[in-house]
Design a protein around this motif. Structure first.
Motif, PDB file in Angstrom:
ATOM      1  N   UNK A 103       0.836  -1.207   0.000  1.00 15.57           N
ATOM      2  CA  UNK A 103       0.000   0.000   0.000  1.00 15.57           C
ATOM      3  C   UNK A 103       0.874   1.261   0.000  1.00 15.57           C
ATOM      4  N   UNK A 116       0.876   4.227  -2.626  1.00 18.18           N
ATOM      5  CA  UNK A 116       0.513   5.581  -2.206  1.00 18.18           C
ATOM      6  C   UNK A 116       1.670   6.555  -2.369  1.00 18.18           C
ATOM      7  N   UNK A 133      -2.626  -2.374   9.914  1.00 15.69           N
ATOM      8  CA  UNK A 133      -2.169  -1.862   8.621  1.00 15.69           C
ATOM      9  C   UNK A 133      -1.924  -0.357   8.660  1.00 15.69           C
ATOM     10  N   UNK A 172      -1.018   1.838  10.937  1.00 13.30           N
ATOM     11  CA  UNK A 172       0.235   2.276  11.558  1.00 13.30           C
ATOM     12  C   UNK A 172       1.435   1.932  10.676  1.00 13.30           C
ATOM     13  N   UNK A 186       1.621   4.052   7.511  1.00  8.05           N
ATOM     14  CA  UNK A 186       2.007   5.454   7.693  1.00  8.05           C
ATOM     15  C   UNK A 186       3.529   5.579   7.889  1.00  8.05           C
ATOM     16  N   UNK A 187       4.096   4.682   8.668  1.00  8.03           N
ATOM     17  CA  UNK A 187       5.539   4.719   8.917  1.00  8.03           C
ATOM     18  C   UNK A 187       6.310   4.390   7.634  1.00  8.03           C
ATOM     19  N   UNK A 226       5.290   4.656   4.525  1.00 10.04           N
ATOM     20  CA  UNK A 226       5.145   5.743   3.548  1.00 10.04           C
ATOM     21  C   UNK A 226       6.128   6.870   3.869  1.00 10.04           C
ATOM     22  N   UNK A 227       6.238   7.199   5.154  1.00 11.60           N
ATOM     23  CA  UNK A 227       7.197   8.226   5.565  1.00 11.60           C
ATOM     24  C   UNK A 227       8.614   7.843   5.169  1.00 11.60           C
ATOM     25  N   UNK A 228       8.933   6.567   5.351  1.00 11.55           N
ATOM     26  CA  UNK A 228      10.263   6.089   4.970  1.00 11.55           C
ATOM     27  C   UNK A 228      10.501   6.239   3.474  1.00 11.55           C
ATOM     28  N   UNK A 267       9.084   8.356   1.493  1.00 10.93           N
ATOM     29  CA  UNK A 267       9.176   9.778   1.132  1.00 10.93           C
ATOM     30  C   UNK A 267      10.534  10.372   1.489  1.00 10.93           C
ATOM     31  N   UNK A 268      11.230   9.694   2.402  1.00 10.08           N
ATOM     32  CA  UNK A 268      12.551  10.194   2.789  1.00 10.08           C
ATOM     33  C   UNK A 268      13.650   9.802   1.809  1.00 10.08           C
ATOM     34  N   UNK A 274      16.039   0.763   7.187  1.00  7.78           N
ATOM     35  CA  UNK A 274      15.922   1.210   8.584  1.00  7.78           C
ATOM     36  C   UNK A 274      14.464   1.310   9.023  1.00  7.78           C
ATOM     37  N   UNK A 275      13.615   1.806   8.118  1.00  7.15           N
ATOM     38  CA  UNK A 275      12.198   1.940   8.448  1.00  7.15           C
ATOM     39  C   UNK A 275      11.544   0.571   8.568  1.00  7.15           C
ATOM     40  N   UNK A 309      12.425  -0.866  11.832  1.00  5.68           N
ATOM     41  CA  UNK A 309      11.660  -0.265  12.923  1.00  5.68           C
ATOM     42  C   UNK A 309      10.241  -0.830  12.973  1.00  5.68           C
ATOM     43  N   UNK A 344      13.797  -7.860  21.015  1.00  9.51           N
ATOM     44  CA  UNK A 344      14.443  -6.568  20.767  1.00  9.51           C
ATOM     45  C   UNK A 344      15.936  -6.751  20.544  1.00  9.51           C
TER      46      UNK A 344
END
Lengths: 292, 270
Positions: free
Chosen positions: A90, A94, A168, A170, A173-174, A176-178, A180-181, A211-212, A215, A278
């Protein structure tokens, strides 16, 4: 000298509210959980006598606990990889620059605003054997009606599907931000070189997104181990304990059976599982992750 | 971009949107159907009657639950913003003994799953006499490592010269914090605020444990109750309640989406 004492005092003053609260609601209860886990307790949660590692020894033999570990691991397997794959697809979609894309971004992230309780109630109805939409669709396609949440073979998968949907937003959104970077000039170069979309995805997008992705994977894994709400509403841990994941097991042991010591032992196990995840994530994945 | 490619993109986008939005749209439609219609298998309401919504408010104290959820979420939001920004300020601008150790401990709290500490926390709240009160629902969440971390990242971008200038001209720390640092960090504070409000509004396990009284019960637990009690046969009413409950957070998400994404990313990358 006076100045530095004053500075110290002032620093402490600003930190104080946080650490007072951490002390009462994080550090103390963590230690207390460990303490309770080696004691028998009365029904008010006061330790009565020391039993050492008895609870843990019993956990190893306990069929119910083994079942809950199994259910938890299966649940993680059923939820984390699908969530990440779907959210990544997605996010890639997007991230295309077409008209009206903002609307789709908003829609795709909408499950982030849905509470576990509301989502679970909706899925409960969707799974309703008599009037739910899922059986309606299946019978319309010529399939067989099923009691999704009452059958031990399907209950965990049914809860997992609902959970994937809830998570989905959350992950999307993370991710997509990755995306865009990522420096867009890299794509322009790739375009000039005329490489295929899949090649570009494999050689530019995924490595730079790592990295994204790392995370999101860590957070999703930890989140999956802490699942409770959807189990409580959809199945109550049943049928035949098929969906009793570890947090539900802790809840039942502590707040329904009032067996606080034994429940604390399970909480200690949960703590170490999450810690292990972790550490493993950081140790193993970190080396393969590409940082810009 | 070629026409073919944008066509394919649109088709996939629409398919994705339909699948993601389906459960929400479905709940919305069901909320307008009567029990009889549901049994008959009616898929689309012939009239958009608000009867189910009226019934939902009549049968359970939904308004009370909504109010409780709002108050609890709001208090936690303010509490987290205040407590986190104070700590973040100290970590960035003040020099004091054990600062690095304390910061490390703050980060370490993120490794402890809330569920692993829930038993002693419940017993503590009971001992304080805070069950069935706003205090018990809010205070344990005021200190948030993620919030401290997020704000610290932002405070670090504020020029240190500004701090030094303030020091030279004898401005007190609190004034500098309140009148310079906080206004310069509006975006990060808004991000954290949206995040706090959303997560608190949606909280489930903790309110389930510490409330058994209508007076403070939050709306999420109200939903669970509706679904388990005799209402279970009136799915239209239950879905009307669901729609009411998800509306505030969906709106908040749609308004604050960009903010939230930026903020969450900061936590992810740094």
């Amino acid at each position: 000298m006076f100045r530095s004492v004053k500075q110290n005092f002032e620093g402490m003053l600003y930190i104080f509210p946080s650490f007072l609260l951490f002390a009462i609601f994080v550090f103390y209860p963590m230690v207390r959980t460990g303490y309770l886990s080696v004691h028998m307790t009365d029904f008010q949660g006061n330790p009565t006598n020391f039993v050492g590692l008895e609870h843990f020894r019993y956990l190893l033999e306990d069929v119910n606990f083994q079942q809950s570990v199994k259910a938890t691991l299966l649940f993680v397997l059923y939820t984390v990889p699908p969530t990440i794959i779907i959210a990544l697809s997605l996010a890639l979609l997007a991230n295309e620059k077409v008209k009206g894309i903002q609307l789709f971004r908003t829609l795709f992230s909408s499950t982030l605003g849905m509470s576990v309780a509301a989502s679970s109630v909706i899925w409960m109805f969707m799974y309703n054997p008599a009037i739910g939409v899922i059986n309606r669709i299946i019978t319309a396609l010529g399939g067989e009606e099923r009691q999704w949440l009452l059958n031990p073979d399907t209950a965990l998968i049914a809860v997992a599907v609902a959970t994937v949907w809830m998570n989905i937003g959350f992950a999307f959104l993370i991710l997509l931000g990755g995306l865009q970077n990522i420096d867009s000039s890299l794509y322009e170069n790739a375009k000039i070189a005329g490489v295929s979309y899949m090649y570009q995805l494999r050689r530019i997008t995924i490595p730079l997104l790592s990295p994204t992705l790392f995370f999101v994977t860590t957070v999703s894994l930890i989140h999956a181990f802490q699942t409770f709400g959807q189990i409580d509403i959809l199945t109550k841990g049943g049928p035949m304990n098929a969906t009793t994941v570890i947090v539900y097991s802790i809840y039942r042991e502590a707040f329904i059976n009032y067996n606080f010591g034994f429940a604390s032992a399970q909480a200690v196990v949960l703590f170490f599982i999450v810690l292990l995840v972790t550490i493993v994530q950081f140790a193993v994945v970190e080396r393969k992750v590409h940082y810009q | 971009m070629s026409i073919f490619r944008s066509m394919v993109t649109y088709i996939l986008l629409v398919i994705g949107a339909v699948i993601v939005m389906f459960p929400i749209g479905y709940a919305f439609i069901i909320s307008f159907l009567s029990g009889a219609q549901l049994l008959q298998g009616v898929l689309w309401p012939d009239e958009w009657s608000l009867q189910n919504y009226v019934t939902a408010f009549e049968k359970v104290p939904l308004l009370r639950y909504l109010w409780n959820s709002f108050i609890v979420s709001f208090i936690v939001m303010i509490g987290q913003l205040l407590v986190s920004s104070l700590a973040a300020y100290a970590f960035v601008f003040l020099r004091f003994w054990g600062r690095d150790v304390l910061f490390f401990m703050t980060i370490a709290t993120m490794l402890i799953p809330w569920e692993a500490t829930v038993i002693p926390n419940f017993l503590t709240i009971q001992k304080f006499g805070w069950t069935n009160s706003y205090l018990g629902l809010t205070v344990p969440f005021f200190a948030l490592a993620f919030g401290i971390f997020l704000l610290r990242q932002h405070f670090k971008t504020i020029p240190f010269e500004l701090y030094e200038a303030a020091q030279v001209s004898g401005v007190r720390h609190f004034r500098f914090f309140w009148y310079v640092v906080l206004p310069l960090s509006k975006t990060s504070l808004a991000t954290l605020g949206v995040y706090s409000f959303l997560t608190t509004w949606n909280m489930y396990l903790w309110p389930l444990l510490v409330t058994n009284d209508e007076k403070v019960r939050t709306v999420q637990i109200g939903l669970k109750q509706m679904q388990t009690q005799e209402m279970a046969t009136e799915w239209g009413v239950v879905m009307a309640a669901v729609v009411i409950v998800i509306m505030p957070t969906l709106l908040l998400l749609f308004i604050g989406q960009k903010q939230l994404q930026k903020g969450l990313m900061q936590g992810a990358i740094k």
